[in-house]
Motif scaffolding. Structure first.
Motif, mmCIF file in Angstrom:
data_model
loop_
_atom_site.group_PDB
_atom_site.id
_atom_site.type_symbol
_atom_site.label_atom_id
_atom_site.label_comp_id
_atom_site.label_asym_id
_atom_site.label_seq_id
_atom_site.Cartn_x
_atom_site.Cartn_y
_atom_site.Cartn_z
ATOM 1 N N CYS A 1 0.827 -1.204 0.000
ATOM 2 C CA CYS A 1 0.000 0.000 0.000
ATOM 3 C C CYS A 1 0.867 1.262 0.000
ATOM 4 O O CYS A 1 1.972 1.271 0.534
ATOM 5 N N ASP B 1 0.218 3.785 1.709
ATOM 6 C CA ASP B 1 0.070 4.407 3.031
ATOM 7 C C ASP B 1 1.437 4.796 3.616
ATOM 8 O O ASP B 1 2.362 3.993 3.608
ATOM 9 N N GLY C 1 -3.950 0.304 -1.297
ATOM 10 C CA GLY C 1 -4.272 -1.038 -0.829
ATOM 11 C C GLY C 1 -3.175 -2.060 -1.084
ATOM 12 O O GLY C 1 -3.166 -3.118 -0.485
ATOM 13 N N HIS D 1 -2.240 -4.508 4.723
ATOM 14 C CA HIS D 1 -2.082 -4.092 6.114
ATOM 15 C C HIS D 1 -3.423 -3.799 6.782
ATOM 16 O O HIS D 1 -4.427 -3.523 6.110
ATOM 17 N N CYS E 1 -6.361 -0.160 6.789
ATOM 18 C CA CYS E 1 -6.093 0.444 5.476
ATOM 19 C C CYS E 1 -7.189 1.451 5.135
ATOM 20 O O CYS E 1 -8.380 1.179 5.307
ATOM 21 N N GLY E 2 -6.780 2.614 4.639
ATOM 22 C CA GLY E 2 -7.729 3.671 4.271
ATOM 23 C C GLY E 2 -8.705 3.237 3.186
ATOM 24 O O GLY E 2 -9.817 3.768 3.093
HETATM 25 ZN ZN LIG Z 1 -3.473 0.969 2.932
#
Ligand SMILES: [Zn+2]
Length: 179
Positions: free
Chosen positions: A35, A37, A60, A99, A102-103
């Motif tokens: 991801c 992130d 993602g 993870h 995750c957003g």
């Molecule tokens: Zn994520």
């Protein structure tokens, strides 16, 4: 005025002791898909150094067609340039790392997804496909998807892992397999 200023200062520090690397096989014989992130930087959580492993990141850490295309190209490149250097039957292992927290998990909610589609112009189905609500489930889906692709080199293996934001631990959920 750019916010890059402090980062460029860090780069100055970095370049002071830098030694250039020549193009070669990744030293760890790994490729990481994860991801984007900013809490999930594989260089930090997996201790990757320069030259260790290519990293492909998207929302993602999903195995999209674009990711499959990049992996196919990298396998071709590695085979063409360095195929005779390593063991004849292997090039590298792809580690898919999803993870927790995750957003993209918000995209599992239909209302949120519809609003996101309207605001960004990205089709709802595309947004739904990128959602990671349960990383243990999605990482399995994506490892299977990559293994099933006709574009995947038989010399590339694939494994699945989940990074826990709360503990910092990466847990292997699927051991490396060849197509
Ligand atoms: Zn994520």
């Amino acid at each position: 005025m750019t916010r890059m200023k402090p980062l460029l200062e860090r780069n100055e520090q970095f370049a002071r002791t830098y030694t250039p690397l020549s193009l070669g096989l990744p030293a760890a014989q790994m490729l990481v898909v994860t991801c984007l992130d900013h809490r999930v930087d594989p260089a930090v959580i997996l201790g990757l150094q320069l030259g260790d492993a290519p990293v492909i990141r998207n929302a993602g850490g999903r195995v999209t067609q674009a990711v499959i295309d990049d992996i196919a190209f990298l396998a071709f490149l590695a085979e063409q340039l360095f195929g005779r250097q390593g063991p004849a039957d292997t090039l590298f292992e792809v580690a898919v790392v999803h993870h927790t927290q995750c957003g993209t998990g918000f995209l599992a909610d239909p209302d949120f997804r519809r609003q996101a589609a309207e605001a960004t112009g990205v089709p709802e189905a595309t947004l739904e496909a990128s959602a990671v609500a349960d990383p243990h489930l999605t990482v399995k889906t994506d490892v299977e998807r990559l293994l099933a692709s006709p574009l995947l080199s038989p010399k590339v293996s694939v494994s699945g892992h989940v990074y826990d934001i709360a503990t910092g631990h990466v847990i292997t959920t699927l051991e490396a397999r060849y197509p």
